[in-house]
Design a protein around this motif. Structure first.
Motif, short mmCIF file in Angstrom:
data_model
loop_
_atom_site.label_atom_id
_atom_site.label_comp_id
_atom_site.label_asym_id
_atom_site.label_seq_id
_atom_site.Cartn_x
_atom_site.Cartn_y
_atom_site.Cartn_z
N LYS A 40 10.36 8.88 -4.33
CA LYS A 40 10.43 7.54 -3.73
C LYS A 40 9.14 7.21 -2.99
N PHE A 41 8.61 8.18 -2.26
CA PHE A 41 7.37 7.93 -1.53
C PHE A 41 6.17 7.81 -2.46
N ARG A 42 6.18 8.49 -3.59
CA ARG A 42 5.11 8.28 -4.56
C ARG A 42 5.12 6.83 -5.05
N ARG A 43 6.31 6.30 -5.31
CA ARG A 43 6.41 4.89 -5.74
C ARG A 43 5.96 3.95 -4.63
N ILE A 44 6.40 4.21 -3.41
CA ILE A 44 6.04 3.36 -2.28
C ILE A 44 4.52 3.35 -2.09
N ILE A 45 3.91 4.53 -2.13
CA ILE A 45 2.47 4.60 -1.89
C ILE A 45 1.69 3.95 -3.03
N ALA A 46 2.15 4.12 -4.28
CA ALA A 46 1.46 3.50 -5.42
C ALA A 46 1.54 1.99 -5.34
N THR A 47 2.72 1.47 -5.06
CA THR A 47 2.90 0.02 -4.96
C THR A 47 2.08 -0.54 -3.80
N SER A 48 2.11 0.15 -2.67
CA SER A 48 1.38 -0.32 -1.49
C SER A 48 -0.12 -0.32 -1.72
N LEU A 49 -0.65 0.76 -2.25
CA LEU A 49 -2.10 0.82 -2.47
C LEU A 49 -2.57 -0.22 -3.48
N ARG A 50 -1.78 -0.48 -4.49
CA ARG A 50 -2.15 -1.53 -5.45
C ARG A 50 -2.12 -2.90 -4.76
N ALA A 51 -1.11 -3.13 -3.94
CA ALA A 51 -1.01 -4.41 -3.22
C ALA A 51 -2.15 -4.56 -2.22
N TRP A 52 -2.60 -3.46 -1.64
CA TRP A 52 -3.69 -3.49 -0.68
C TRP A 52 -5.06 -3.42 -1.37
N ARG A 53 -5.06 -3.49 -2.70
CA ARG A 53 -6.27 -3.50 -3.52
C ARG A 53 -7.08 -2.21 -3.42
N HIS A 54 -6.36 -1.09 -3.45
CA HIS A 54 -6.99 0.23 -3.47
C HIS A 54 -6.37 1.08 -4.57
N PRO A 55 -6.37 0.58 -5.82
CA PRO A 55 -5.71 1.31 -6.90
C PRO A 55 -6.36 2.66 -7.23
N ARG A 56 -7.63 2.83 -6.91
CA ARG A 56 -8.31 4.11 -7.20
C ARG A 56 -7.76 5.26 -6.36
N LEU A 57 -7.10 4.94 -5.27
CA LEU A 57 -6.54 5.99 -4.41
C LEU A 57 -5.15 6.45 -4.85
N VAL A 58 -4.53 5.71 -5.76
CA VAL A 58 -3.12 5.92 -6.09
C VAL A 58 -2.81 7.36 -6.52
N GLU A 59 -3.49 7.87 -7.53
CA GLU A 59 -3.14 9.19 -8.06
C GLU A 59 -3.24 10.28 -7.02
N THR A 60 -4.32 10.29 -6.27
CA THR A 60 -4.50 11.33 -5.26
C THR A 60 -3.50 11.15 -4.12
N ALA A 61 -3.33 9.93 -3.66
CA ALA A 61 -2.40 9.67 -2.56
C ALA A 61 -0.96 10.01 -2.94
N GLU A 62 -0.57 9.75 -4.19
CA GLU A 62 0.77 10.10 -4.65
C GLU A 62 1.00 11.61 -4.53
N LEU A 63 0.04 12.39 -4.97
CA LEU A 63 0.17 13.84 -4.88
C LEU A 63 0.21 14.30 -3.42
N LEU A 64 -0.65 13.75 -2.60
CA LEU A 64 -0.70 14.15 -1.19
C LEU A 64 0.60 13.82 -0.46
#
Length: 163
Positions: A30-54
């Motif tokens: 659930k938090f991987r989805r939340i972080i991916a959606t949030s980072l894309r909305a905040w215009r930081h899609p390059r952080l998604v993969e790493t942030a999801e894992l973290l």
């Protein structure tokens, strides 16, 4: 105004220790989805993969070793994206030596290798990590370039933020 999210998960007292219940095992996803959606909305899609894992590693550790409710904060400091997980356990996490056949114990090594910095709160109940806001997975330094980051908390660079 700073962009971020602050979420809490209430936990019922249980008798198990170290493992995740079926319901708890759903939260990292659930938090991987939340972080991916949030980072894309905040215009930081390059952080998604790493942030999801973290976030997955930190949330899993919180459920495995934490005490009581879990709080997850995601926010941008002056130059970094910060993931902070509070688990209520004053015993700070430590990097462990693992054998090749160990089934767990590598999560914090991933956090150490992939984040720009990581550490714990003074009371040990929160673990945080950060990524440079302008970088994504491909630009994170290799593990050999990561320094001892447990002494600097990225919130120090953000005026008016309380621990």
């Amino acid at each position: 105004m700073r962009i971020g999210l602050d979420m809490s998960i209430g936990r019922a007292p249980t008798g198990h220790s170290g493992g995740l219940s079926a319901a708890e095992a759903l939260w990292p996803r659930k938090f991987r989805r939340i972080i991916a959606t949030s980072l894309r909305a905040w215009r930081h899609p390059r952080l998604v993969e790493t942030a999801e894992l973290l976030v997955s590693e930190l949330v899993t550790n919180a459920f495995q070793h934490g005490r009581g409710d879990i709080r997850v904060r995601l926010y941008f400091s002056v130059s970094h994206f910060v993931i902070e997980v509070r688990d209520g356990n004053p015993a700070a996490p430590e990097l462990r030596n693992t054998a090749l056949d160990d089934e767990d114990g590598r999560g914090l090594h991933l956090v150490d290798a992939l984040s720009d910095a990581w550490g714990t709160s003074d009371d040990g109940t929160s673990t945080w990590c950060s990524l440079p806001a302008h970088q994504g997975f491909a630009n994170v330094p290799p593990p050999a370039a990561v320094t001892d980051s447990t002494s600097q908390h990225p919130r120090a660079a953000v005026a008016g933020v309380r621990a």
